[in-house]
Scaffold this active site. Sequence first.
Site, PDB file in Angstrom:
ATOM      1  N   CYS A 121       0.626 -27.668 -52.796  1.00  0.00           N
ATOM      2  CA  CYS A 121       0.626 -26.775 -53.964  1.00  0.00           C
ATOM      3  C   CYS A 121      -0.586 -26.984 -54.860  1.00  0.00           C
ATOM      4  CB  CYS A 121       1.916 -26.965 -54.754  1.00  0.00           C
ATOM      5  SG  CYS A 121       3.383 -26.876 -53.717  1.00  0.00           S
ATOM      6  N   HIS A 257       0.895 -24.022 -61.267  1.00  0.00           N
ATOM      7  CA  HIS A 257       1.600 -23.811 -60.003  1.00  0.00           C
ATOM      8  C   HIS A 257       3.016 -23.326 -60.315  1.00  0.00           C
ATOM      9  CE1 HIS A 257       3.546 -24.315 -56.289  1.00  0.00           C
ATOM     10  NE2 HIS A 257       4.131 -25.453 -56.586  1.00  0.00           N
ATOM     11  N   ASN A 288       8.446 -20.183 -54.979  1.00  0.00           N
ATOM     12  CA  ASN A 288       7.351 -21.153 -54.906  1.00  0.00           C
ATOM     13  C   ASN A 288       6.564 -20.892 -53.620  1.00  0.00           C
ATOM     14  OD1 ASN A 288       5.755 -23.401 -54.396  1.00  0.00           O
ATOM     15  ND2 ASN A 288       7.247 -24.859 -55.211  1.00  0.00           N
TER      16      ASN A 288
HETATM   17  N1  COA Z   1      23.230 -24.420 -55.523  1.00  0.00           N
HETATM   18  C1  COA Z   1      24.260 -24.812 -56.285  1.00  0.00           C
HETATM   19  N2  COA Z   1      24.460 -26.075 -56.653  1.00  0.00           N
HETATM   20  C2  COA Z   1      23.590 -26.985 -56.220  1.00  0.00           C
HETATM   21  C3  COA Z   1      22.485 -26.664 -55.413  1.00  0.00           C
HETATM   22  C4  COA Z   1      22.315 -25.307 -55.055  1.00  0.00           C
HETATM   23  N3  COA Z   1      21.301 -24.887 -54.294  1.00  0.00           N
HETATM   24  N4  COA Z   1      21.784 -27.774 -55.145  1.00  0.00           N
HETATM   25  C5  COA Z   1      22.417 -28.777 -55.777  1.00  0.00           C
HETATM   26  N5  COA Z   1      23.507 -28.301 -56.422  1.00  0.00           N
HETATM   27  C6  COA Z   1      24.459 -29.048 -57.228  1.00  0.00           C
HETATM   28  C7  COA Z   1      24.611 -30.466 -56.789  1.00  0.00           C
HETATM   29  O1  COA Z   1      25.614 -30.599 -55.825  1.00  0.00           O
HETATM   30  C8  COA Z   1      24.978 -31.153 -58.073  1.00  0.00           C
HETATM   31  O2  COA Z   1      26.333 -30.936 -58.327  1.00  0.00           O
HETATM   32  P1  COA Z   1      27.228 -32.075 -59.077  1.00  0.00           P
HETATM   33  O3  COA Z   1      26.633 -32.212 -60.456  1.00  0.00           O
HETATM   34  O4  COA Z   1      28.600 -31.487 -59.086  1.00  0.00           O
HETATM   35  O5  COA Z   1      27.080 -33.325 -58.257  1.00  0.00           O
HETATM   36  C9  COA Z   1      24.223 -30.372 -59.130  1.00  0.00           C
HETATM   37  O6  COA Z   1      23.944 -29.087 -58.555  1.00  0.00           O
HETATM   38  C10 COA Z   1      22.936 -31.014 -59.535  1.00  0.00           C
HETATM   39  O7  COA Z   1      22.178 -31.349 -58.340  1.00  0.00           O
HETATM   40  P2  COA Z   1      20.724 -31.855 -58.433  1.00  0.00           P
HETATM   41  O8  COA Z   1      20.195 -32.084 -57.063  1.00  0.00           O
HETATM   42  O9  COA Z   1      20.680 -32.994 -59.411  1.00  0.00           O
HETATM   43  O10 COA Z   1      20.028 -30.555 -59.036  1.00  0.00           O
HETATM   44  P3  COA Z   1      18.795 -30.467 -60.007  1.00  0.00           P
HETATM   45  O11 COA Z   1      19.235 -30.211 -61.384  1.00  0.00           O
HETATM   46  O12 COA Z   1      17.850 -31.592 -59.786  1.00  0.00           O
HETATM   47  O13 COA Z   1      18.126 -29.125 -59.481  1.00  0.00           O
HETATM   48  C11 COA Z   1      16.224 -28.502 -58.195  1.00  0.00           C
HETATM   49  C12 COA Z   1      17.641 -29.057 -58.163  1.00  0.00           C
HETATM   50  C13 COA Z   1      15.696 -28.489 -56.768  1.00  0.00           C
HETATM   51  C14 COA Z   1      16.277 -27.086 -58.759  1.00  0.00           C
HETATM   52  C15 COA Z   1      15.352 -29.386 -59.117  1.00  0.00           C
HETATM   53  O14 COA Z   1      15.451 -30.727 -58.752  1.00  0.00           O
HETATM   54  C16 COA Z   1      13.922 -29.011 -59.092  1.00  0.00           C
HETATM   55  O15 COA Z   1      13.568 -27.940 -59.531  1.00  0.00           O
HETATM   56  N6  COA Z   1      13.038 -29.907 -58.619  1.00  0.00           N
HETATM   57  C17 COA Z   1      11.637 -29.632 -58.511  1.00  0.00           C
HETATM   58  C18 COA Z   1      11.463 -28.825 -57.303  1.00  0.00           C
HETATM   59  C19 COA Z   1      10.143 -28.220 -57.244  1.00  0.00           C
HETATM   60  O16 COA Z   1       9.755 -27.508 -58.124  1.00  0.00           O
HETATM   61  N7  COA Z   1       9.480 -28.501 -56.149  1.00  0.00           N
HETATM   62  C20 COA Z   1       8.248 -27.959 -55.860  1.00  0.00           C
HETATM   63  C21 COA Z   1       7.190 -28.831 -56.357  1.00  0.00           C
HETATM   64  S1  COA Z   1       5.741 -28.377 -55.585  1.00  0.00           S
END
Ligand code: COA
Length: 339
Positions: A121, A257, A288
């Site tokens: 990215c 990004h 993304n």
């Molecule tokens: N849909 C619904 N629920 C989901 C899910 C999905 N796709 N993925 C995870 N969950 C749930 C989990 O089971 C968890 O539930 P719980 O609280 O009951 O245990 C809850 O949502 C939180 O999970 P978590 O993995 O901690 O989510 P998060 O808040 O970290 O969000 C992302 C996940 C991926 C959106 C976030 O981590 C993110 O944006 N990270 C950066 C990713 C990014 O931008 N990458 C590119 C960089 S180049």
Amino acid sequence: MALSFTTPNQHSRIYSVGAYRPERIVSNSEIVDQIDSSDEWIRERSGIQSRRFAGKDESVIFMAKQASLQALERAGISAQELDAVILATISYPYQTPSGATELLQELGAPKPAAFDISAACAGFCYGVGMAADLIRSGTARYVLVVGVERLSDYTDENDRGTAFIFADGAGAVVIGPSVEAGIGPMVWGSDADNRDAILLEPSWLEIKEGSEKKWPDISMVGQKVFRWAVFEMAPIAVEAMEKAGVTADTLGAFIPHQANIRIIEAMAKAMKLPESVAIAEDVRLAGNTSAASIPLAMDALLQQRPDLHGKSALMIGFGAGLVYAGQVALLPPLPTSSR
Ligand code: COA
């Protein structure tokens, strides 16, 4: 005795931007069942409402070509005038020869220097920085920098952490000499100790040796990437502004990004960007698209806000590696055809 030569161009700038978005729009509702999610959850956690997935005929090079042709046309420069093509991508499906050379063939201009960058990215900003320096040093006059991805090929549709994030598209810029400073110094680096936070695996060797998975997909430790981006990238962006000699109140736009709307908002807040700065939010409709996300967002922003042509923009790319690069650049002037 020192060598005897002069460097003809003191500065460089972006002449134009071009974009290609695949035809198929994929809404959240189309993917939620596979990952036991909801439109609401995806919008709230990422800002994404829809994204584009490339069809069979929209290959990496097809998309790169369409974006490049648009950028070349808007710059009023022919492919034959290019000295170099830099292609930033992690989804060109051949290890060698480079995608950049296939793109040159497609553009009917098989002579310029051509190579691919694997900086995920951050690839587009890496490319812009290198193009600017190649021009300033006199090595090149016109450079085409393309960011393109077909990440739908490398995303597991059942992976809750990535299936709703990654998408496809292409963006390109033509960069050339300038009498005024148009591209500021690049601030770049990496955090290689965290390189396992985003992986595309297994490797081809592991597949050849009979690994369980027969095709590489992206895996990501979402929270780790999120925290790194929010806390580490804002100071890098501020440094890029300082190096370019601009302050937030003189900035026209912030085009980071397009990873996640919450990362974008947190960065803007950490940098205390005033409301006068336009913030690119293309992630909402594009997802993304890794190396393509900044030029795609630039094009979208200029469509919405033509008054930003020629204004300064802070760009920062960050992702798998973990690697990053940012710089301030003047946005391209209004294309000749629409002046
Ligand atoms: N849909 C619904 N629920 C989901 C899910 C999905 N796709 N993925 C995870 N969950 C749930 C989990 O089971 C968890 O539930 P719980 O609280 O009951 O245990 C809850 O949502 C939180 O999970 P978590 O993995 O901690 O989510 P998060 O808040 O970290 O969000 C992302 C996940 C991926 C959106 C976030 O981590 C993110 O944006 N990270 C950066 C990713 C990014 O931008 N990458 C590119 C960089 S180049």
